[in-house]
Structure formats: structure tokens, C-alpha cells
Design an enzyme around this catalytic site. Structure first.
Site, PDB file in Angstrom:
ATOM      1  N   ASP A  31      -9.755 -21.507 -36.873  1.00  0.00           N
ATOM      2  CA  ASP A  31     -11.190 -20.993 -36.842  1.00  0.00           C
ATOM      3  C   ASP A  31     -11.402 -21.304 -35.285  1.00  0.00           C
ATOM      4  O   ASP A  31     -12.176 -20.414 -34.493  1.00  0.00           O
ATOM      5  CB  ASP A  31     -12.243 -21.594 -37.724  1.00  0.00           C
ATOM      6  CG  ASP A  31     -11.768 -23.160 -38.020  1.00  0.00           C
ATOM      7  OD1 ASP A  31     -10.785 -23.545 -37.315  1.00  0.00           O
ATOM      8  OD2 ASP A  31     -12.709 -23.717 -38.481  1.00  0.00           O
ATOM      9  N   ASP A  69      -5.930  -8.623 -34.052  1.00  0.00           N
ATOM     10  CA  ASP A  69      -6.846  -7.468 -33.908  1.00  0.00           C
ATOM     11  C   ASP A  69      -8.135  -7.869 -33.166  1.00  0.00           C
ATOM     12  O   ASP A  69      -8.491  -7.300 -32.018  1.00  0.00           O
ATOM     13  CB  ASP A  69      -7.533  -7.181 -35.383  1.00  0.00           C
ATOM     14  CG  ASP A  69      -6.892  -6.129 -35.890  1.00  0.00           C
ATOM     15  OD1 ASP A  69      -5.580  -5.733 -35.815  1.00  0.00           O
ATOM     16  OD2 ASP A  69      -7.541  -5.224 -36.663  1.00  0.00           O
ATOM     17  N   LYS A 129      -4.244 -24.291 -40.288  1.00  0.00           N
ATOM     18  CA  LYS A 129      -5.804 -24.745 -40.878  1.00  0.00           C
ATOM     19  C   LYS A 129      -5.142 -26.148 -41.327  1.00  0.00           C
ATOM     20  O   LYS A 129      -5.327 -26.269 -42.805  1.00  0.00           O
ATOM     21  CB  LYS A 129      -6.070 -23.741 -41.816  1.00  0.00           C
ATOM     22  CG  LYS A 129      -7.341 -23.928 -42.452  1.00  0.00           C
ATOM     23  CD  LYS A 129      -8.428 -24.016 -41.304  1.00  0.00           C
ATOM     24  CE  LYS A 129      -9.853 -24.332 -41.924  1.00  0.00           C
ATOM     25  NZ  LYS A 129     -10.993 -24.353 -40.832  1.00  0.00           N
ATOM     26  N   TYR A 136       1.160 -12.652 -47.815  1.00  0.00           N
ATOM     27  CA  TYR A 136       1.325 -11.178 -48.043  1.00  0.00           C
ATOM     28  C   TYR A 136       2.608 -11.088 -49.278  1.00  0.00           C
ATOM     29  O   TYR A 136       2.623  -9.935 -49.674  1.00  0.00           O
ATOM     30  CB  TYR A 136       1.865 -10.592 -46.706  1.00  0.00           C
ATOM     31  CG  TYR A 136       0.797 -10.183 -45.730  1.00  0.00           C
ATOM     32  CD1 TYR A 136       0.040 -11.129 -45.358  1.00  0.00           C
ATOM     33  CD2 TYR A 136       0.687  -8.719 -45.254  1.00  0.00           C
ATOM     34  CE1 TYR A 136      -1.149 -10.653 -44.258  1.00  0.00           C
ATOM     35  CE2 TYR A 136      -0.173  -8.486 -44.407  1.00  0.00           C
ATOM     36  CZ  TYR A 136      -1.127  -9.321 -43.847  1.00  0.00           C
ATOM     37  OH  TYR A 136      -2.037  -9.048 -42.917  1.00  0.00           O
ATOM     38  N   ASP A 181      -2.347 -11.662 -37.911  1.00  0.00           N
ATOM     39  CA  ASP A 181      -2.932 -10.148 -38.548  1.00  0.00           C
ATOM     40  C   ASP A 181      -4.467 -10.362 -37.819  1.00  0.00           C
ATOM     41  O   ASP A 181      -4.737  -9.332 -37.182  1.00  0.00           O
ATOM     42  CB  ASP A 181      -2.659  -9.841 -39.856  1.00  0.00           C
ATOM     43  CG  ASP A 181      -3.584  -8.657 -40.047  1.00  0.00           C
ATOM     44  OD1 ASP A 181      -3.188  -7.689 -39.399  1.00  0.00           O
ATOM     45  OD2 ASP A 181      -4.350  -8.495 -40.986  1.00  0.00           O
TER      46      ASP A 181
HETATM   47  C1  IPM Z   1      -0.802  -4.756 -39.136  1.00  0.00           C
HETATM   48  C2  IPM Z   1      -1.471  -4.121 -40.231  1.00  0.00           C
HETATM   49  C3  IPM Z   1      -0.799  -4.515 -41.466  1.00  0.00           C
HETATM   50  C4  IPM Z   1      -0.976  -5.766 -41.714  1.00  0.00           C
HETATM   51  C5  IPM Z   1      -1.464  -3.646 -42.884  1.00  0.00           C
HETATM   52  C6  IPM Z   1      -1.429  -2.113 -42.672  1.00  0.00           C
HETATM   53  C7  IPM Z   1      -0.616  -3.816 -44.054  1.00  0.00           C
HETATM   54  O1  IPM Z   1      -2.802  -4.425 -40.502  1.00  0.00           O
HETATM   55  O2  IPM Z   1       0.337  -4.580 -38.773  1.00  0.00           O
HETATM   56  O3  IPM Z   1      -1.485  -5.606 -38.457  1.00  0.00           O
HETATM   57  O4  IPM Z   1      -1.721  -6.503 -42.322  1.00  0.00           O
HETATM   58  O5  IPM Z   1       0.092  -6.420 -41.325  1.00  0.00           O
HETATM   59 MG    MG Z   2      -3.402  -5.891 -38.758  1.00  0.00          MG
END
Ligand code: IPM
Ligand code: MG
Length: 370
Positions: A223, A251, A191, A141, A247
Site C-alpha cells: 500500500d 498498471d 504485505k 493466480y 499486476d
Molecule cells: C497483465 C494482464 C493479465 C494479468 C490478465 C489479462 C490476465 O492484466 O498481463 O498484466 O493479470 O496478468
Molecule cells: Mg495487468
């Protein structure tokens, strides 16, 4: 207790969900005799539209003057074609860097009353309870160089994954500290079969582990970790990993709890105020309809009470209220398959406020994460 909270509502459903969390914080303040003041400031697309930048200097100042920051979400199709420095997400990355929010703590707790909302089988997710500790101010990032370039005479794009040893050490130590008050197991995800940064990450993890003889350390390739999260999430206690792996895995992990709308997060600073936000985005498709799930933001507010203000009883009261409301069968659209019976954001916030109880009874729905 007197505290100042900076509120960055951001875009899309960010406005609706932070409104709900503020109401819950106000109810807590009243019930437990605290004085919380809320100062709003702009971030993301709304800041681009009014101030010409996704993170105005004034916003940063408001945050620095506060005891904690509550954030909604940023982004939306309106700004998708903007150049990189004028994207709403840039504001989020800038504030993470500017406030030194190096440790992103994402607890994944499966509420028993929500087992049906997950696409996974009960026996797989029941009692899963772990925390993802995601590095937040380094890696892909932020690495340089990043941008467009020319390779062999044609256009190419580059992003860089780089970490200093000290950056690896502090986040891995955070994970071990957390494991000490939990089940004493750290899974370091990398990784290392491909990336040099991961090989060094492993080295640092081994070094840190020496200082925590009571905590067991395992290494897992990312993975494989993605697969294990679905196969047997109960095996995890504390997962520590670099920015982008964290990240993606968080999710994925949110689906164990039934919805992205359920997962809170804390981004802890090395020195100044910490920031609390749901892990979900601005959900432009449902924004303004009063149907977003406010629970991730309300649970983020509970993390704020616990981690920034040391108000454990108040934090538990919020978590318990959420648990009770879910147990009573109240559902927003994202966690029900019977849309006719789904309640609105406003109604969900109202139910949670009603369920706030003063007895401070200890709820065991969230394990310690700090
Ligand atoms: C999160 C989000 C952010 C990230 C985005 C919106 C930049 O997906 O906080 O997980 O990737 O960190
Ligand atoms: Mg995210």
C-alpha cells in the site's frame, strides 16, 4: 542471424499492435541482415471461437518450436460470461505456466518528450526509470484451492496465495541480478504486516541479499509502494513483487509514462523461449479502429531482440526510433490531448520505421534491465 518468432495476436487491438511490431522487426531484419520467420497461432477468445479452448495444444507446440514469442492481448466482452476455463485470460495464464515464464520484467521509462502526456507533474516524473520484476507463475493466480465453496451453509469463494521457497528465491535473485547492472537498489514489495506468504518472502529476500553485497535491499509494504510510486517514483530502481501486487503496481506505474499504451514487458522462461507482450489489454472499445498505440508492443519487440536474441544494437535502434518519433511530436490518441492531430496506429508504425537508423548510435532512453 536466423530466428523463428511465434506470434499470438489474440483479441481486440492485439491484432493491430502485433502487426505493427512485426513490420518493425522485418525492417530491422532487412537493415541488419537477419532472417526472422513469423508463425502465427491462436490464443484467447479467437482460439475459443475456432478451437473451443483458449490455448490450443498446437499453439503451445508452435511456441515451443520458436526462439521467442510475441503476444498481443487477450479478452473481450464477448467471452466475459464464459465459465472460468473458457475465458480468454485463462489461455494467457496457461501459456505462462506451460512455458515456465516465471519472471515478468516491466521497465518503466519516462520519455522526456512525453512528460506532458502524464497526469503527474514534470518534476515528479522527470528521469524516473525503474523496472518492475513481477513473479508470474505463482501466487493468487494459480494457488489451490480456488473456486466456489460452502461456508457456514452459504456460498463462498476462495482463492489461495501460496509460494514455494524456491519460487520466491528465483524471482528475487532475478531482481538482484538486474540491479547489478543498474543503480544497485532492490525494493521488495509485500504485505508482511498481514500475510504469511509476505513474511516468508521477506526472509528469502534477506537471504538472497547476502550474496549481493553491492546491492541495497529495502522492504516496502504494497500500500505504501502504491503511494510512493506517485509521490516520488525516482526513488525506485528494481521493484520485485509477487504476481498480483505486480499486476496492480505496473498498471499504476504506466501512468507515469503517460499511457498504458507505452509499457512493454518480457516474460522470461526458466528454460525455453521467452514471451514478449505489451502490458495493456485488448481494449475492445477501440479495437479495429486503427487508433491503438502500437508503441508498447514495438518496445516489447525491442526487448525480444535484446533478451532472446542478444541483439543489443538492433534493440536500441528500435527504442531510439520510438524516442525520435515522440520527440518529433507524433502522437496516437492515448497520448495527446489534441485529438484532431492524433495519428493512426498505421501512421505511427510508419513513422517509427522511417526513423529506424543504421548508425546504431547508443540511445540512453532505456536503462539495462537484464
Ligand atoms: C497483465 C494482464 C493479465 C494479468 C490478465 C489479462 C490476465 O492484466 O498481463 O498484466 O493479470 O496478468
Ligand atoms: Mg495487468
Amino acid at each position: 542471424m536466423k530466428k523463428r518468432i511465434a506470434v499470438l495476436r489474440g483479441d481486440g487491438v492485439g491484432k493491430e499492435v502485433t502487426k505493427g511490431a512485426i513490420e518493425v522487426l522485418k525492417a530491422i531484419a532487412e537493415q541488419y541482415n537477419h532472417e526472422f520467420t513469423f508463425q502465427h497461432a491462436l490464443i484467447g477468445g479467437v482460439a475459443i471461437d475456432t478451437e473451443g479452448t483458449p490455448l490450443p495444444a498446437e499453439t503451445l507446440e508452435v511456441c515451443k518450436q520458436s526462439d521467442a514469442v510475441l503476444l498481443g492481448a487477450v479478452g473481450g466482452p464477448k467471452w466475459d460470461k464464459n465459465p472460468p476455463h473458457l475465458r480468454p485470460e485463462k489461455g494467457l495464464l496457461q501459456i505462462r505456466k506451460a512455458l515456465n515464464l516465471y519472471a515478468n520484467v516491466r521497465p518503466v521509462t519516462c520519455f522526456n518528450s512525453l512528460l506532458d502526456a502524464s497526469p503527474l507533474k514534470h518534476e515528479v516524473i522527470e528521469n524516473a526509470d525503474f523496472v518492475i520484476v513481477r513473479e508470474l507463475t505463482g501466487g493468487l493466480y494459480f494457488g489451490k484451492p480456488s473456486g466456489r465453496t460452502i461456508e457456514d451453509g452459504e456460498e463462498a469463494a476462495v482463492d489461495t496465495l501460496s509460494y514455494k521457497r524456491s519460487e520466491m528465491k528465483r524471482i528475487i535473485e532475478k531482481a538482484f541480478d538486474m540491479a547489478m547492472s543498474r543503480k544497485k537498489k532492490v525494493t521488495s514489495v509485500d504485505k508482511a504486516n498481514v500475510l504469511e506468504s509476505s513474511r516468508m518472502w521477506r526472509e528469502v529476500a534477506e537471504e538472497v541479499a547476502v550474496d549481493y553485497p553491492d546491492v541495497s535491499l529495502e522492504h516496502m509494504l504494497v500500500d505504501n509502494a502504491a503511494m510512493q510510486l506517485i509521490r516520488n517514483p525516482r526513488q525506485f530502481d528494481v521493484i520485485v513483487t509477487e504476481n498480483m501486487f505486480g499486476d496492480i503496481l505496473s498498471d499504476e506505474a504506466s501512468m507515469l509514462t503517460g499511457s498504458l499504451g507505452m509499457l512493454p514487458s518480457a516474460s522470461l522462461s526458466t528454460d525455453g523461449p521467452s514471451l514478449f507482450e505489451p502490458i495493456h489489454g485488448s481494449a475492445p472499445d477501440i479495437a479495429g479502429k486503427d487508433i491503438a498505440n502500437p508503441i508498447a508492443t514495438i518496445l516489447s519487440a525491442a526487448m525480444l531482440l535484446r533478451l532472446s536474441f542478444g541483439l543489443e544494437e538492433e534493440a536500441r535502434a528500435v527504442e531510439k526510433a520510438v524516442d525520435e518519433v515522440l520527440a518529433a511530436g507524433h502522437r496516437t490518441a492515448d497520448i495527446t490531448d489534441s485529438l484532431q492531430r492524433a495519428i493512426s496506429t498505421t501512421e505511427m508504425v510508419g513513422k517509427i520505421k522511417e526513423a529506424l537508423v543504421e548508425d546504431g548510435a547508443i540511445s540512453n532512453i532505456m536503462s539495462a534491465y537484464a
